[in-house]
Design an enzyme around this catalytic site. Structure first.
Site, PDB file in Angstrom:
ATOM      1  N   GLY A  89      26.458 -10.815  90.855  1.00 30.69           N
ATOM      2  CA  GLY A  89      26.372 -10.774  92.299  1.00 30.69           C
ATOM      3  C   GLY A  89      24.927 -10.867  92.749  1.00 30.69           C
ATOM      4  N   ASP A  91      21.567 -12.419  95.173  1.00 28.36           N
ATOM      5  CA  ASP A  91      20.903 -13.689  95.458  1.00 28.36           C
ATOM      6  C   ASP A  91      19.872 -13.980  94.368  1.00 28.36           C
ATOM      7  OD1 ASP A  91      19.166 -15.707  97.078  1.00 28.36           O
ATOM      8  OD2 ASP A  91      20.899 -15.358  98.363  1.00 28.36           O
ATOM      9  N   HIS A  95      12.409 -12.325  86.939  1.00 29.28           N
ATOM     10  CA  HIS A  95      12.153 -11.454  85.786  1.00 29.28           C
ATOM     11  C   HIS A  95      10.909 -11.966  85.076  1.00 29.28           C
ATOM     12  CE1 HIS A  95      15.963  -9.586  86.401  1.00 29.28           C
ATOM     13  NE2 HIS A  95      16.672 -10.614  86.003  1.00 29.28           N
ATOM     14  N   LEU A 161      18.916  -4.841  91.708  1.00 32.89           N
ATOM     15  CA  LEU A 161      20.169  -4.657  90.980  1.00 32.89           C
ATOM     16  C   LEU A 161      21.086  -5.844  91.231  1.00 32.89           C
ATOM     17  CD1 LEU A 161      19.347  -1.550  90.923  1.00 32.89           C
ATOM     18  CD2 LEU A 161      21.774  -1.079  91.156  1.00 32.89           C
ATOM     19  N   GLY A 162      21.808  -6.245  90.197  1.00 36.59           N
ATOM     20  CA  GLY A 162      22.833  -7.277  90.334  1.00 36.59           C
ATOM     21  C   GLY A 162      23.768  -7.183  89.152  1.00 36.59           C
ATOM     22  N   GLY A 173      22.536  -6.101  85.372  1.00 37.36           N
ATOM     23  CA  GLY A 173      22.086  -4.734  85.610  1.00 37.36           C
ATOM     24  C   GLY A 173      20.925  -4.623  86.569  1.00 37.36           C
ATOM     25  N   CYS A 191      15.795 -11.578  96.732  1.00 35.86           N
ATOM     26  CA  CYS A 191      17.172 -11.200  97.054  1.00 35.86           C
ATOM     27  C   CYS A 191      17.636 -11.828  98.365  1.00 35.86           C
ATOM     28  CB  CYS A 191      17.332  -9.676  97.099  1.00 35.86           C
ATOM     29  SG  CYS A 191      16.881  -8.892  95.550  1.00 35.86           S
TER      30      CYS A 191
END
Length: 232
Positions: A89, A91, A95, A161-162, A173, A191
């Protein structure tokens, strides 16, 4: 219910390789659950928690808008970054080195069956960890993740978070900026939320670098307490 948790630190690892490894563990748990249902067996499902750092990469969630990535493919190559559209989930997210990424791959039926509670506990794990460094963080209503100075012109996000869940099995995570190069965030609308800044723990503490292993230890301590889990 099996609350035992296998924790693995993958070090610095390519995003796609890690995603494929997550999928393997995710499918392993799903297969056991399907077998239990079909054959009326009671095999225990395992739970995993992966720590990892990724080389520079931008990932777009299934509901995301590619327009939130502000640079071209050639510019990605120039800055040494990759891009993937993925099945979590949320947008767009970045990383990179200096960021602690955590992927809990859990059978939530071993803990509780509530995705919102799951997300709130992951946020709480980060909030409690940051508090140990004297940093006050909080949730922002309607915006998943962990933030500082919510409701002020200085609001900034420190943890994204996703997640994805199927049959109560989770993957993907959180990503906590510890020693992150914040310049990479300038290449996207984090996001998909315009006008919100991003920060990193070392910036907040005015230090060149924070010990990543120490932060991981604190995160795991709070995760185990919040989920009433036991590390094996």
């Amino acid at each position: 219910m099996n609350k035992l948790l296998t924790v693995k630190d993958l070090g610095l690892k390519d995003y796609k390789e890690t995603w494929e490894y997550q999928e393997e563990l995710f499918q392993e748990i799903l297969n056991i659950k399907i077998k239990n249902r079909r054959e009326e067996t009671t095999l225990a499902t395992p739970n995993y928690f992966l720590f990892v750092e990724h080389p520079h990469v931008y990932t777009l969630g299934k509901s995301g808008d590619l327009d939130n990535l502000l640079i071209s493919e050639s510019k990605l190559v120039e800055i040494g970054a990759t891009y993937y559209k993925i099945n979590r989930g949320g947008d767009i997210t970045y990383h990179g080195p200096g960021q602690i990424v955590g992927y809990p791959i859990l059978d939530l039926e071993n803990y509780f069956t509530d995705i919102h509670k799951y997300l709130r506990l992951l946020e709480e794990m980060v909030i409690l960890t940051l508090a140990e460094y004297g940093v006050k963080s909080e949730r922002s209503k309607g915006e998943t993740g962990v933030w500082l100075d919510v409701g002020t012109p200085f609001a900034r996000k420190i943890c994204a978070l996703g997640v994805r869940a199927s049959r109560w099995v989770t993957m993907h995570g959180f990503a906590l900026n510890v020693n992150a190069d914040l310049g990479y965030f300038d290449n996207m609308i984090p996001c998909g939320i315009k006008g919100k800044a991003v920060t990193s723990l070392n910036v907040e503490l005015g230090k060149a670098e924070i010990d990543l292993e120490e932060v991981k230890g604190k995160l795991m301590k709070h995760f185990l307490a919040l989920f009433e889990a036991e590390k094996i």
